[in-house]
Design a protein around this motif. Structure first.
Motif: not given
Length: 379
Positions: A372-375, A332-346, A321-330
């Motif tokens: 990807a539209e919200t992250h 209200q029409g904007g984006y703010g700092p956010h973090a989520w994950n990615e996981v590898y499915l064999r 798995a990974k920790v991913v940082t970037g922007l998340g949809y709030d």
């Protein structure tokens, strides 16, 4: 007055000032002083170009050899708790081994600094030997009219060279950020357009316009990978109770996807969003750092805490798995700092995204079609 003001362009004015100042300096120095100054500028340019070229070639040659040497050392991130400096060491060494742009960039920078210093040491005595003695001292008396005029002409050549360097820098900025208001303003300069279209573009061809943005995006991706490596090092040690919980939660799962979903639901439903932590940061500038073990026991955290806990639990369950940082949809029409994950499915041979923080908000945030539209991944 407004019409005249809108016609005025600071970029054109700046380029004109650069040339004018060089001409005035040439007049003040006279022919000998200006020629000496121009010669040293040309020498500096030649030394810089040679240093860049040989540093580039040297980095290309050494980078794969250094990667092989580091790989043979089998450097592994320790699974026990580490202090700050040990974390920094393993982050740097493993990133240097695994990320080619970082490795190439460091070698290139070191090579450039060393080569430029060495070439200067070679060029300076050669110039002193080759040039007449009068070139090595400033004219103490005021230059004659003919000398001042010749100096002004030489200064004009110097000024055009300086202006072209400025145009080249602006050209790179416009290429990288074409849709910004500043880029539009730069392109509104007639002097910039002449320099860019008549000198820079013919000289570089499509090298800058086509290759530089591609290179920049590659650098952005690698920066994201380095940030990921930082969390891999910090959270390398998985506490026993967290690891046991992860194995218990994922035990019913038969595939990577089933295990990853079970963890996603567990973290998303067991952890409560810590609004007090957010308020302390936004209103008082106080950030309460916490480890995945803290999040596991307190059952509270913000997005980065959810993501880090998911990461260590996934690792304990045998998932990549990974920790991913970037922007998340709030919402209200904007984006703010956010973090989520990615996981590898064999079973799918693919990385898929998931957001355990948003689990409690409703909806499916485990690899939905329009994730990807919200992250937006961090650049």
């Amino acid at each position: 007055m407004p019409a005249v003001w809108t016609m005025f362009n600071f970029i054109s004015a700046l380029l004109a000032v650069v040339i004018a100042v060089s001409v005035l300096q040439g007049i003040a120095r006279g022919a000998t002083g200006s020629a000496r100054h121009l010669l040293f500028i040309v020498t500096e340019g030649a030394v810089t170009v040679a240093s860049l070229y040989f540093a580039w070639q040297g980095a290309k040659l050494l980078s794969p050899q250094l990667q092989t040497w580091l790989a043979e050392r089998s450097i592994q991130i320790p699974t026990e708790a580490m202090g700050f400096f040990k974390q920094l060491y393993y982050t740097f060494v493993t990133a240097f081994r695994d990320f080619p742009l970082l490795r190439f960039g460091a070698l290139f920078l070191i090579g450039y600094v060393v080569l430029k210093h060495v070439l200067y040491l070679i060029a300076d005595p050669l110039l002193r030997i080759a040039l007449p003695a009068r070139f090595h001292r400033a004219d103490e008396r005021r230059p004659s009219l003919s000398s001042a005029l010749a100096g002004g002409a030489i200064g004009a050549v110097t000024g055009f060279g300086r202006a072209l360097l400025l145009v080249a820098g602006l050209f790179i900025f416009v290429t990288l950020f074409p849709h910004t208001p500043l880029s539009g303003y730069i392109q509104g300069s007639q002097l910039y357009q002449k320099g860019a279209k008549q000198v820079i573009e013919p000289f570089t061809g499509d090298l800058i316009a086509s290759q530089l943005p591609v290179f920049t995006r590659a650098v952005e991706r690698e920066i994201g990978n380095i940030m990921q490596r930082k969390y891999e090092v910090i959270d390398a040690a998985v506490p026993t109770d967290v690891a046991e919980a992860a194995k218990e939660v994922t035990a019913p799962g038969k595939t990577d996807e089933e295990k990853a979903k079970l963890l996603y639901k567990w973290v998303g439903s067991r952890i409560s969003y810590d609004w007090n932590k957010v308020r302390d940061y936004e209103e008082r500038g106080v950030w309460h750092e916490q480890t995945p073990e803290d999040t596991f026991h307190t059952r509270k955290g913000v997005c980065i805490d959810y993501a880090r806990l998911y990461y260590v639990m996934a690792k304990a369950a045998g998932l990549d798995a990974k920790v991913v940082t970037g922007l998340g949809y709030d919402g209200q029409g904007g984006y703010g700092p956010h973090a989520w994950n990615e996981v590898y499915l064999r079973e799918k041979s693919a990385w898929v995204p998931l957001d355990p923080t948003w689990y409690s908000s409703g909806g499916n945030w485990f690899n939905p079609p329009k994730f990807a539209e919200t992250h937006v991944r961090e650049a």
